[in-house]
Design an enzyme around this catalytic site. Structure first.
Site, PDB file in Angstrom:
ATOM      1  N   TYR A 278       0.834  -1.140  -0.053  1.00 20.77           N
ATOM      2  CA  TYR A 278       0.041  -0.003  -0.088  1.00 20.77           C
ATOM      3  C   TYR A 278       0.738   1.162   0.107  1.00 20.77           C
ATOM      4  O   TYR A 278       2.054   1.137   0.115  1.00 20.77           O
ATOM      5  CB  TYR A 278      -0.964   0.029   1.182  1.00 20.77           C
ATOM      6  CG  TYR A 278      -0.125   0.403   2.634  1.00 20.77           C
ATOM      7  CD1 TYR A 278       0.663  -0.712   3.264  1.00 20.77           C
ATOM      8  CD2 TYR A 278      -0.235   1.492   3.300  1.00 20.77           C
ATOM      9  CE1 TYR A 278       1.226  -0.345   4.418  1.00 20.77           C
ATOM     10  CE2 TYR A 278       0.293   1.916   4.458  1.00 20.77           C
ATOM     11  CZ  TYR A 278       1.082   1.004   5.177  1.00 20.77           C
ATOM     12  OH  TYR A 278       1.785   1.162   6.087  1.00 20.77           O
TER      13      TYR A 278
ATOM     14  N   LYS B  45       6.637  -2.106   1.853  1.00 21.30           N
ATOM     15  CA  LYS B  45       5.332  -1.482   2.681  1.00 21.30           C
ATOM     16  C   LYS B  45       4.298  -2.330   2.497  1.00 21.30           C
ATOM     17  O   LYS B  45       3.268  -2.044   1.618  1.00 21.30           O
ATOM     18  CB  LYS B  45       5.034  -0.081   2.061  1.00 21.30           C
ATOM     19  CG  LYS B  45       4.428   0.917   2.785  1.00 21.30           C
ATOM     20  CD  LYS B  45       4.221   2.067   2.138  1.00 21.30           C
ATOM     21  CE  LYS B  45       3.354   2.935   3.222  1.00 21.30           C
ATOM     22  NZ  LYS B  45       3.321   2.985   4.755  1.00 21.30           N
TER      23      LYS B  45
ATOM     24  N   GLU C  24      12.280   2.706  14.142  1.00 24.12           N
ATOM     25  CA  GLU C  24      11.257   3.516  13.431  1.00 24.12           C
ATOM     26  C   GLU C  24       9.937   3.415  14.188  1.00 24.12           C
ATOM     27  O   GLU C  24       9.784   2.509  15.203  1.00 24.12           O
ATOM     28  CB  GLU C  24      10.973   3.204  11.949  1.00 24.12           C
ATOM     29  CG  GLU C  24      10.573   2.179  11.843  1.00 24.12           C
ATOM     30  CD  GLU C  24      10.173   1.770  10.242  1.00 24.12           C
ATOM     31  OE1 GLU C  24      10.089   2.717   9.465  1.00 24.12           O
ATOM     32  OE2 GLU C  24      10.151   0.335   9.981  1.00 24.12           O
TER      33      GLU C  24
ATOM     34  N   LEU D 173      11.373   1.231   6.924  1.00 29.37           N
ATOM     35  CA  LEU D 173      10.782   1.849   5.736  1.00 29.37           C
ATOM     36  C   LEU D 173      11.608   3.038   5.117  1.00 29.37           C
ATOM     37  O   LEU D 173      11.610   3.864   6.098  1.00 29.37           O
ATOM     38  CB  LEU D 173       9.424   1.889   5.767  1.00 29.37           C
ATOM     39  CG  LEU D 173       8.491   2.417   4.662  1.00 29.37           C
ATOM     40  CD1 LEU D 173       8.362   0.995   3.546  1.00 29.37           C
ATOM     41  CD2 LEU D 173       7.105   2.795   5.071  1.00 29.37           C
TER      42      LEU D 173
END
Ligand code: PMP
Length: 286
Positions: A33, A148, A181, A206
């Site tokens: 996505y 992702k 993250e 990411l």
């Protein structure tokens, strides 16, 4: 104005928008996505988002559901049909529908959904004035978080834990004690001498589109960036800390695991990054 979604070639009201029970996204999280910010009627950094979508699809050997330029048209159309001036547009592509079997089916048609949602920019602006709190948690995700993918259960659990702790984001921490993250954002600190620090994106996080564009914003503002890991302790002792994502841009972090960052109020560097972002990012009118 009723909300409209794009589902596999059709624009449909949300209540009628549905996918097949054997969609591999539903059964295996076999899909990817993108979330693109919409600001003042523009899709922000769309080229970079579509480049990353292309990379995610290639890593999973899922085909493009349509030509890239057609997807751009659909994204703009969904934004327009939903009357979104500020908000976000969501694109999801899965491997498609097949009888349930782990291995890739011989033949599937990738399934695509595009939705758009309004978000009041005043809400984020208010939040940026006070800053957010984060908690830290041990990394619990798979190794390929550079893709992702829609497999986000560890992120769901982490962000729920943050909410229950009165925080707005959770930072995943690796076995060495370094921050990776957030559940849905990249993590940054600013050192005492004004240097921006964020973890390298080659592996284990990411590569955020906002992160990439913030490198350009920082260069414009004459700020130095160091791509390296930083520990939770270094974050607590930093001059400023912040998160970045398409939906939050640069959002100040004022507390980590209950310890205030500096005086517990947002710093000036993150505010200037936030302000300069719109001008630097690519803008595609919807
Ligand atoms: N890391 C994770 C795990 C995310 O889910 C996101 C949000 N998509 C980000 C980082 C930030 O990426 P971007 O700036 O492209 O929104």
């Amino acid at each position: 104005m009723p909300r409209i979604a794009y589902v596999n070639g059709r624009y449909v009201p949300h209540r009628d928008a549905a996918i097949h029970i054997e969609d591999r996204g539903y059964q295996f999280a076999d899909g990817v996505y993108e979330v693109c910010e919409v600001a003042r009627g523009n899709l922000m950094d769309m080229t970079r988002h579509l480049d990353r979508l292309d990379r995610s699809l290639r890593e999973l050997r899922i085909g493009w559901p349509m030509h890239r330029s057609a997807l751009v048209m659909v994204m703009r159309e969904v934004v327009t049909r939903n009357g979104v001036t500020n908000g976000l547009v969501y694109v999801q592509v899965t491997r498609g529908v097949a009888s349930r079997d782990f291995v890739f089916p011989d033949k599937t048609v990738p399934a695509v959904v595009v939705t758009a949602k309004k978000v009041d920019p005043a809400l984020a602006a208010r939040r940026a004035e006070t800053g957010i709190k984060v908690i830290t948690l041990p990394e619990s995700r798979w190794d390929r978080v550079d893709i992702k993918s829609v497999g986000l259960l560890p992120n769901v659990l982490a962000k729920q834990a943050a909410k229950e702790a009165g925080a707005q984001e959770a930072w995943f921490v690796d076995a060495e004690g370094n921050v990776k993250e957030g559940g849905s954002s990249n993590a940054w600190i600013i050192t005492k001498d004004g240097c921006l620090v964020t973890r390298p994106a080659e592996h284990g996080i990411l590569r955020g589109i906002t992160r990439t564009t913030l490198f350009e914003v920082a260069a414009k503002l004459g700020l130095k960036i160091e791509e390296r890991g930083f520990s939770v302790d270094e974050a607590k002792a930093a001059r400023e800390a912040f998160i970045s994502s398409a939906t939050t841009i640069a959002m100040p972090v004022v507390e980590v695991d209950g310890s205030p960052i500096a005086n517990g109020h947002p710093g000036s560097v993150v505010q200037s990054l936030r302000q300069a972002f719109f001008d630097v990012a690519e803008k595609t009118p919807a």
